[in-house]
Design a protein around this motif. Structure first.
Motif, mmCIF file in Angstrom:
data_model
loop_
_atom_site.group_PDB
_atom_site.id
_atom_site.type_symbol
_atom_site.label_atom_id
_atom_site.label_comp_id
_atom_site.label_asym_id
_atom_site.label_seq_id
_atom_site.Cartn_x
_atom_site.Cartn_y
_atom_site.Cartn_z
ATOM 1 N N ALA A 172 -35.608 39.888 10.543
ATOM 2 C CA ALA A 172 -36.470 40.989 10.980
ATOM 3 C C ALA A 172 -36.891 41.798 9.766
ATOM 4 O O ALA A 172 -36.130 41.904 8.788
ATOM 5 N N ALA A 173 -38.063 42.376 9.836
ATOM 6 C CA ALA A 173 -38.544 43.213 8.734
ATOM 7 C C ALA A 173 -37.628 44.404 8.544
ATOM 8 O O ALA A 173 -37.268 45.084 9.508
ATOM 9 N N ASP A 174 -37.250 44.645 7.287
ATOM 10 C CA ASP A 174 -36.310 45.726 6.968
ATOM 11 C C ASP A 174 -37.086 46.868 6.314
ATOM 12 O O ASP A 174 -37.378 46.833 5.116
ATOM 13 N N ALA A 178 -31.434 35.882 24.034
ATOM 14 C CA ALA A 178 -30.802 35.448 22.794
ATOM 15 C C ALA A 178 -30.320 36.614 21.945
ATOM 16 O O ALA A 178 -29.216 36.581 21.388
ATOM 17 N N GLU A 179 -31.121 37.659 21.818
ATOM 18 C CA GLU A 179 -30.783 38.740 20.896
ATOM 19 C C GLU A 179 -29.886 39.806 21.530
ATOM 20 O O GLU A 179 -28.981 40.336 20.870
ATOM 21 N N THR A 193 -30.977 44.910 17.707
ATOM 22 C CA THR A 193 -31.976 44.218 18.530
ATOM 23 C C THR A 193 -33.395 44.479 18.013
ATOM 24 O O THR A 193 -34.234 45.025 18.733
ATOM 25 N N PRO A 194 -33.690 44.075 16.784
ATOM 26 C CA PRO A 194 -35.029 44.353 16.242
ATOM 27 C C PRO A 194 -36.136 43.499 16.854
ATOM 28 O O PRO A 194 -37.269 43.955 16.987
ATOM 29 N N TRP A 195 -35.814 42.254 17.211
ATOM 30 C CA TRP A 195 -36.870 41.367 17.686
ATOM 31 C C TRP A 195 -37.483 41.831 19.002
ATOM 32 O O TRP A 195 -38.695 41.665 19.206
ATOM 33 N N VAL A 196 -36.668 42.367 19.922
ATOM 34 C CA VAL A 196 -37.233 42.755 21.210
ATOM 35 C C VAL A 196 -38.217 43.913 21.058
ATOM 36 O O VAL A 196 -39.095 44.086 21.908
ATOM 37 N N ALA A 197 -38.090 44.690 19.997
ATOM 38 C CA ALA A 197 -39.079 45.732 19.715
ATOM 39 C C ALA A 197 -40.252 45.165 18.934
ATOM 40 O O ALA A 197 -41.412 45.496 19.202
ATOM 41 N N ILE A 201 -43.982 50.732 15.135
ATOM 42 C CA ILE A 201 -42.637 50.224 15.419
ATOM 43 C C ILE A 201 -41.996 49.817 14.100
ATOM 44 O O ILE A 201 -42.515 48.952 13.387
ATOM 45 N N VAL A 202 -40.880 50.465 13.799
ATOM 46 C CA VAL A 202 -40.241 50.325 12.493
ATOM 47 C C VAL A 202 -38.809 49.843 12.687
ATOM 48 O O VAL A 202 -37.933 50.608 13.105
ATOM 49 N N THR A 203 -38.570 48.565 12.391
ATOM 50 C CA THR A 203 -37.214 48.019 12.443
ATOM 51 C C THR A 203 -36.568 48.160 11.071
ATOM 52 O O THR A 203 -37.231 48.042 10.048
ATOM 53 N N SER A 204 -35.263 48.403 11.075
ATOM 54 C CA SER A 204 -34.577 48.595 9.795
ATOM 55 C C SER A 204 -33.070 48.468 9.986
ATOM 56 O O SER A 204 -32.536 48.810 11.043
#
Length: 488
Positions: A39-41, A94-95, A188-192, A212-215
Motif C-alpha cells: 500500500a502507498a505509504d 482477505a485484508e 486495512t489500507p486496501w479497503v480504503a 484518501i491517505v494510507t500510511s
C-alpha cells in the motif's frame, strides 16, 4: 481490470491517484499471515498536500452549495461500488479477515446501500428555516436559520468494520457539502484505497473533495488533528486515542465527533427464556471474532439462573469454531493481527489470575497453524470489578455476571466508564421499559431488535463518545448553523 495494483495501492490526493512519498508498506492477510501486497505509504508532505487540496476544493468551488451535484456524485459512487462488488468483497475478506457472509451486510453491501440515504438528504434536507419576524430592542427583524457545511473534515477510521465506518463518515459529510481527508487504519489500507480508485475513475466527484491517505506512520493522525486548515475531526477508535484526538484538536477549537469504545451489557430479566437469551448473547460476541465496539460483552443474568445461563452460553460458544473467512459458513474469523491476538491473550491470562473460570475456549484455536485465530471464550465467576469486565477486549470473549433483580442489573450495566450499546431480554413490558429507561447507553436492543440502520443515529454516553453517527443526527454533525437577520 483490477482497481488495485498489488505492488502499491495508491493514495487519492487532489483527484490524482499517486504513490506515497514514503514508499510502500505491506498489508497482511490475518487468516493466513501472508503478505497480500503493498500500500502507498504517505508521509507528512503527502498529508499536507491532501489537506491543501481539500481546503481549496471547499473554498474555491461550488461543491458546498450545489446540492444536486452532491446527490448525483454520491449515487454514482454507490453504483460504481456495487458494480465492483466482487473485487471489493474479495479484498475485504482477505485484508480485514471478515467472514464473507458479513460482506453482504455491514462489512460492505449494507454501508454501500446506505449511501442512498445520504444522497436523498442532500436533495431533501431543509437547508433554511424561517424563524419569522421578531422585534428585539424594538427593531423588527426577519430571521432565517441557514445550515451550511463545516468545511474540511479529517476522518480517522479503524480496521474492524472499515467500509461501514468509512462510508458512515464519507456519505453524510459529502451530502452536507464538506470536503474530506480520510486516514484509514494502517492494518486495512486496501479497503480504503480501492474506494479512492473508484472515486477517481468512476465518479464526477471534483478533485480535492475526497482525499484518501494510507500510511504506516501513526503520527499523521496528529498532523491531521492539529492542522488549522481542518475544521472538524470525525474519529472512530479507542477511548484512549479519542482523548488524544480531543487534546490535539483543542488549540484550534476544532469540532470533534468521537465514536469510541464499549463494554456493553446484555441483561436477562428473570421472566425471559434464559437459555434462548444466553445463546443469542454467546453467538453475537463470536461474530467477526468479537471485533465490534457495540457488541455486548458482559452477560448479566439472574443469580438463580446463573448456572443455566453459563451452560447455555458455553454450549453455543464451544460449537463455534474459528474458521476460514472465505468459507460461507464461517462466523468467527481471525482477529486482525498478531498484536491484537496477543492483547486478547493478555486479558485471558488476567482473568485466570483474578480467579476467573474459563468455561470454554481460552486460547489460540488448536486446529489453526496459521492465522490470528482465538477460540470463542466464556469467563465465569468474576465480578463486575474484574479487569475483563471493565476493559474493552475486542475479541470473542464473554464475561457472565450474576445480578439480583432488575435494579441491580441496571446498576451493574451502568457501573462502567462506557455507555455505547446494550441488550435487554424479557417478557413483561413494564419491566423492560424500566430497565431500558435506567441503562445509560446510546443504543439498546430488546429481545433481539436490530438498531443498525442508515436512518438511525448511533453513538454513546460517557466515555463511549461525543455526538452521533448515521441518521439525521449524524448528518447534522457535519453542519454549522448561521442565523441571518434582516431589518424590516
Amino acid at each position: 481490470m483490477s482497481l488495485l495494483d498489488a505492488d502499491g495501492s495508491p493514495l487519492l490526493i487532489g483527484g490524482e491517484l499517486r504513490q506515497g512519498r514514503g514508499g510502500t508498506f505491506a498489508t497482511v492477510n490475518p487468516a493466513t499471515e501472508e503478505t497480500l501486497g503493498q500500500a502507498a505509504d504517505a508521509d507528512a508532505a503527502d498529508l499536507d498536500a491532501a489537506i491543501g487540496a481539500a481546503r481549496t476544493a471547499f473554498d474555491d468551488t461550488d461543491w458546498s452549495r450545489d446540492h444536486a451535484l452532491r446527490a448525483h456524485c454520491i449515487r454514482q459512487l454507490r453504483t460504481a461500488l456495487t458494480e465492483h462488488a466482487d473485487e471489493i468483497r474479495d479484498i475485504t475478506v482477505a485484508e480485514v479477515g471478515a467472514p464473507v457472509m458479513l460482506t453482504h451486510g455491514p462489512q460492505f453491501q449494507g454501508p454501500v446501500d446506505d449511501l442512498e440515504f445520504s444522497a436523498n438528504l442532500a436533495e431533501t434536507y431543509s437547508w433554511e428555516t424561517d424563524l419569522g419576524t421578531a422585534s428585539p430592542m424594538g427593531i423588527a427583524s426577519a430571521r432565517v436559520l441557514r445550515r451550511e457545511a463545516i468545511g474540511v473534515v479529517g476522518a480517522i477510521t479503524p480496521w474492524n468494520f472499515p467500509h461501514q465506518i468509512n462510508f458512515a463518515k464519507l456519505g453524510p459529510a459529502l451530502a452536507a457539502g464538506n470536503t474530506i481527508v480520510l486516514k484509514p487504519a494502517p492494518d486495512t489500507p486496501w479497503v480504503a484505497a480501492v474506494v479512492g480508485a473508484v472515486i477517481a475513475e468512476h465518479t464526477d466527484i471534483p478533485p480535492g473533495v475526497v482525499n484518501i491517505v494510507t500510511s504506516s506512520d501513526h503520527s499523521l493522525g496528529t498532523q491531521l488533528t492539529t492542522d488549522p486548515r481542518v475544521d472538524m475531526i470525525s474519529f472512530t477508535g479507542s477511548t484512549a486515542t479519542g482523548r488524544t484526538v480531543m487534546t490535539n484538536a483543542a488549540p484550534t477549537l476544532k469540532k470533534t465527533f468521537l465514536e469510541l469504545g464499549g463494554k456493553s451489557a446484555f441483561i436477562i430479566i428473570d421472566d425471559a427464556d434464559v437459555v434462548a437469551a444466553a445463546n443469542y448473547a454467546a453467538f453475537s460476541v463470536c461474530v467477526h471474532a468479537g471485533q465490534g465496539c457495540a457488541l455486548t460483552t458482559r452477560l448479566l443474568v439472574p443469580r438463580a439462573h446463573y448456572d443455566e445461563a453459563v451452560n447455555a452460553a458455553a454450549k453455543t460458544m464451544g460449537s463455534i469454531r474459528p474458521g476460514d473467512p472465505t468459507n460461507s459458513g464461517t462466523i468467527c474469523g481471525p482477529v486482525i493481527s498478531d498484536r491484537q491476538r496477543g492483547r486478547i491473550e493478555h486479558y485471558l491470562n488476567l482473568a485466570r489470575a483474578e480467579g476467573g473460570r474459563i468455561v470454554t475456549g481460552g486460547g489460540r484455536a488448536p486446529d489453526r497453524d496459521r492465522g490470528y485465530f482465538i477460540e470463542p471464550t466464556l469467563i465465569a465467576d468474576l465480578g463486575n470489578d474484574s479487569t475483563v469486565a471493565r476493559e474493552e477486549i475486542f475479541g470473542p470473549v464473554l464475561v457472565v455476571i450474576p445480578h439480583d433483580g432488575d435494579d441491580d442489573a441496571i446498576r451493574l450495566a451502568n457501573d462502567s466508564p462506557y455507555g455505547l450499546s446494550g441488550a435487554v431480554w424479557g417478557t413483561d413490558q413494564a419491566r423492560i421499559d424500566h430497565v431500558t429507561s435506567g441503562v445509560r447507553t446510546g443504543t439498546l436492543s430488546v429481545n433481539g431488535g436490530i438498531w443498525y440502520s442508515a436512518d438511525a443515529p448511533f453513538g454513546g454516553y460517557k466515555q463511549s463518545g461525543i455526538g452521533r453517527e448515521m441518521g439525521i443526527a449524524g448528518f447534522e454533525e457535519y453542519l454549522e448553523s448561521k442565523l441571518i437577520s434582516t431589518a424590516r
